[in-house]
Design a protein around this motif. Structure first.
Motif, PDB file in Angstrom:
ATOM      1  N   GLY A 171      18.946 -30.629   0.972  1.00 61.07           N
ATOM      2  CA  GLY A 171      17.589 -31.398   0.718  1.00 61.07           C
ATOM      3  C   GLY A 171      16.897 -31.392   1.883  1.00 61.07           C
ATOM      4  O   GLY A 171      16.074 -32.387   2.188  1.00 61.07           O
ATOM      5  N   SER A 176      10.362 -30.470   6.007  1.00 59.91           N
ATOM      6  CA  SER A 176      11.516 -31.362   6.382  1.00 59.91           C
ATOM      7  C   SER A 176      12.385 -30.954   7.432  1.00 59.91           C
ATOM      8  O   SER A 176      12.499 -31.598   8.508  1.00 59.91           O
ATOM      9  CB  SER A 176      12.589 -31.639   5.299  1.00 59.91           C
ATOM     10  OG  SER A 176      11.836 -32.208   4.069  1.00 59.91           O
ATOM     11  N   GLU A 208       8.366 -40.265   4.991  1.00 58.14           N
ATOM     12  CA  GLU A 208       9.654 -39.862   3.953  1.00 58.14           C
ATOM     13  C   GLU A 208      11.162 -39.740   4.523  1.00 58.14           C
ATOM     14  O   GLU A 208      11.926 -40.245   4.041  1.00 58.14           O
ATOM     15  CB  GLU A 208       9.316 -38.494   3.158  1.00 58.14           C
ATOM     16  CG  GLU A 208      10.166 -38.005   2.465  1.00 58.14           C
ATOM     17  CD  GLU A 208      10.446 -38.869   0.936  1.00 58.14           C
ATOM     18  OE1 GLU A 208      11.522 -38.764   0.569  1.00 58.14           O
ATOM     19  OE2 GLU A 208       9.664 -39.671   0.724  1.00 58.14           O
ATOM     20  N   LEU A 209      11.322 -38.924   5.690  1.00 61.18           N
ATOM     21  CA  LEU A 209      12.588 -38.998   6.218  1.00 61.18           C
ATOM     22  C   LEU A 209      12.984 -39.958   6.848  1.00 61.18           C
ATOM     23  O   LEU A 209      14.215 -40.228   6.791  1.00 61.18           O
ATOM     24  CB  LEU A 209      12.369 -37.949   7.244  1.00 61.18           C
ATOM     25  CG  LEU A 209      12.094 -36.336   6.862  1.00 61.18           C
ATOM     26  CD1 LEU A 209      12.076 -35.363   8.158  1.00 61.18           C
ATOM     27  CD2 LEU A 209      13.411 -35.863   6.012  1.00 61.18           C
ATOM     28  N   ARG A 212      14.491 -42.168   4.166  1.00 58.13           N
ATOM     29  CA  ARG A 212      15.611 -41.400   3.505  1.00 58.13           C
ATOM     30  C   ARG A 212      16.807 -41.791   4.577  1.00 58.13           C
ATOM     31  O   ARG A 212      18.121 -41.146   4.388  1.00 58.13           O
ATOM     32  CB  ARG A 212      15.792 -40.002   3.251  1.00 58.13           C
ATOM     33  CG  ARG A 212      14.739 -39.501   2.289  1.00 58.13           C
ATOM     34  CD  ARG A 212      14.477 -38.074   2.024  1.00 58.13           C
ATOM     35  NE  ARG A 212      15.743 -37.209   2.047  1.00 58.13           N
ATOM     36  CZ  ARG A 212      15.764 -35.826   2.194  1.00 58.13           C
ATOM     37  NH1 ARG A 212      14.609 -34.920   2.441  1.00 58.13           N
ATOM     38  NH2 ARG A 212      16.843 -35.233   2.273  1.00 58.13           N
ATOM     39  N   LEU A 214      16.889 -40.301   7.460  1.00 58.91           N
ATOM     40  CA  LEU A 214      17.339 -39.120   8.464  1.00 58.91           C
ATOM     41  C   LEU A 214      16.642 -39.442   9.853  1.00 58.91           C
ATOM     42  O   LEU A 214      16.968 -38.913  10.532  1.00 58.91           O
ATOM     43  CB  LEU A 214      16.969 -37.822   7.727  1.00 58.91           C
ATOM     44  CG  LEU A 214      17.588 -37.764   6.299  1.00 58.91           C
ATOM     45  CD1 LEU A 214      16.867 -36.316   5.785  1.00 58.91           C
ATOM     46  CD2 LEU A 214      18.944 -37.584   6.512  1.00 58.91           C
ATOM     47  N   LYS A 224      22.558 -39.962  10.480  1.00 56.19           N
ATOM     48  CA  LYS A 224      22.567 -39.363   9.097  1.00 56.19           C
ATOM     49  C   LYS A 224      21.683 -38.078   9.527  1.00 56.19           C
ATOM     50  O   LYS A 224      22.153 -36.992   8.745  1.00 56.19           O
ATOM     51  CB  LYS A 224      21.933 -39.985   8.202  1.00 56.19           C
ATOM     52  CG  LYS A 224      21.834 -39.469   6.819  1.00 56.19           C
ATOM     53  CD  LYS A 224      21.269 -40.597   5.715  1.00 56.19           C
ATOM     54  CE  LYS A 224      21.397 -40.025   4.315  1.00 56.19           C
ATOM     55  NZ  LYS A 224      20.873 -40.945   3.265  1.00 56.19           N
TER      56      LYS A 224
END
Length: 300
Positions: A171, A176, A208-209, A212, A214, A224
């Motif tokens: 993902g 990303s 966005e990351l 999440r 990340l 993570k």
């Protein structure tokens, strides 16, 4: 990671720089310019995509992963109205071979390296790996410099296709990956501009990351996020093994010793660190177990 997985990863640090001269060397740029591909990205996208045929932008965006669509759309499919696929294929091979000939004038050592890599290149598994499939289907070159480069390109694109599979599974494909890597080992501003992303698109992906988990709220890689990158490398290593399955440790070491001097010559073409995240070549003589080869992206 198994010992074979790691040795295959170490081999990647040797054939990657041989392949990558096509994107960096003056000889390669001149070969593309000779057929009218004067702009850098014309040569890059047409040259790398040419084994697929006169392809349009959408599949290249999907297959290459990480490039902003508009950057690819500026080149494809318009470039095919000015130059044929066959001319592009010849130009990329000619430019790469000229680079290698200037870097490594000893043709005997290049012939030996070409033979070694070609034996592995014919064993690539191509299902789900479009660039590996397209490159492996090209005619075998008689010139040892062209043959060496083509074998390196087939193996590199096989690993690259495998890496995209791993990134999709995790993902973190496309932009990303770039944002995560920019928090580890690649300059964010340089890679954003090079891959065609706007500041707004980049900032949105950072947000966005972070959502999440990340990235941290400060845009740093989180535990993570590091795990996601590590897993992608682990899966890539597993998917890239087949061309070397059944090859003994001694045989792998022999291939490494054969191509390592050429890889070291090629590394002079690139800056370190670089925007493609290529590590320095493995030295199988000083480090026979490849313990110095990083298992995942790391800050220099």
């Amino acid at each position: 990671m198994s010992e074979l997985d790691h040795r295959v990863r170490a081999l990647w640090t040797l054939f990657e720089p041989i392949h990558a001269v096509t994107y960096f060397s003056p000889e390669a740029r001149e070969a593309f310019a000779d057929i009218g591909l004067i702009r850098y990205w014309d040569g890059y996208f047409a040259g790398r995509a040419a084994p697929l045929g006169a392809v349009t932008a959408a599949p290249v965006v999907a297959i290459f992963s990480g490039f902003a669509p508009f950057l690819v759309e500026r080149v494809l499919p318009a470039v095919w109205s000015t130059v044929t696929v066959d001319r592009v294929l010849d130009a990329r091979s000619r430019g790469a071979a000229a680079t290698l000939r200037n870097l490594v004038p000893d043709e005997r050592s290049v012939t030996e390296a070409a033979d070694a890599l070609a034996q592995a290149a014919v064993r690539v598994d191509t299902i789900g790996r479009p660039l590996a499939a397209a490159n492996s289907a090209l005619p075998v070159e008689s010139d040892p410099y062209r043959r060496l480069w083509q074998a390196a390109a087939t193996l590199r694109e096989h690993r690259g296709d495998s890496h995209v599979i791993a990134l999709v599974e995790g993902g973190i494909a496309g932009i990303s990956t770039l944002v995560l890597r920019s928090a580890v080992d690649i300059d964010a501003t340089s890679v954003r501009k090079a891959r065609g992303w706007t500041e707004e698109q980049w900032a949105a992906e950072v947000e966005e990351l972070a959502a999440r988990g990340l990235l941290t709220g400060q845009g740093e890689i989180s535990e993570k996020g590091r795990a996601a990158l590590d897993r992608a490398e682990h899966v890539t290593n597993q998917l890239a093994v087949l061309p070397w399955s059944g090859v003994t440790d001694d045989e792998i070491a022999g291939v490494a010793r054969t191509i390592a001097p050429i890889a070291r010559a090629c590394q002079t073409v690139f800056p370190f660190p670089n925007l493609i995240g290529m590590p320095r070549p493995w030295d199988p003589n000083l480090d026979p177990n490849a313990s110095s080869v990083p298992t995942s992206p790391r800050a220099s």
